[in-house]
Scaffold this active site. Structure first.
Site: not given
Length: 212
Positions: A107, A111, A203, A206
């Site tokens: 990402r 933006t 996550d 992870d």
């Protein structure tokens, strides 16, 4: 939530039980990784329910008769790096001829839009039906981008397989790609301010790879 005809919620008791193990913060890396793979196996069973069959004549030890076998439809699975890798080993034993593509996204901090940093597809990907793998469907931004990248290869039939989805992610994917069916084991309540699914499981990357 609208558009539920394109969302397949797989609420089999075995899936729900295994999902509980994933959600538990006390589940260690080894068990988490194994259960993600097991869930992918069970989900693949449902996601491939519409594969076409063809008649074949087989001689059993007792008699010759006509039976059904897969009609030779070509498949590919495409994990979204890196968490999607955790689902691959659960699927390939069911469909060994499937080829595997990989797509990496990050990402953009400015933006917040997904940017492709790695994409490697089988040479004949345009001839194959594709199942995209990613354990979590949160905002839907990465999933929508992954679907578009694969459509750019002229792939006509794409399915998305996620273990847990947020309503926002489902809505985003449906808005951008109304032709894509979504297979999930659970639709959770919401996203928090950090973009994590609530209650979710944290996550996924992870917890699969032991990174914190």
């Amino acid at each position: 939530m609208e558009h539920m005809e394109k969302v397949h919620i797989l609420d089999h008791p075995l899936l729900q039980h295994k999902l509980c193990i994933l959600r538990d913060e006390n589940t260690g890396v080894k068990d988490f990784r194994e259960v993600v793979s097991e869930i992918a196996t069970l989900m693949c069973y449902e996601a491939t329910r519409d594969l076409p069959l063809a008649d074949v004549e087989i001689k059993t030890p007792v008699a010759t008769s006509t039976f059904k076998q897969l009609a030779g439809k070509k498949l590919a699975i495409v994990p979204v790096l890196r968490a999607g890798l955790g689902m691959v080993d659960g699927i390939l034993p069911l469909i060994p001829p499937a080829k595997v593509g990989h797509i990496g996204l990050y990402r953009d901090p400015a933006t917040l839009e997904p940017v492709e940093y790695y994409c490697k597809m089988p040479g004949d990907i345009a001839e194959r039906d594709v199942i995209i793998l990613d354990p979590m469907l949160a905002t839907g931004g990465s999933a929508s981008a992954a679907i578009q990248f694969i459509k750019n290869y002229d792939v006509k039939h794409i399915k998305l397989m996620n273990i847990i989805a947020a309503p926002q992610g489902i809505e985003r994917v449906h808005k951008d790609h109304p032709d894509v069916d979504i297979y999930v084991a659970a639709v959770d309540e919401k996203l928090n301010d950090h973009g994590y699914i609530v209650p979710g499981l944290g996550d996924a990357g992870d917890r699969i790879f032991g990174t914190k």
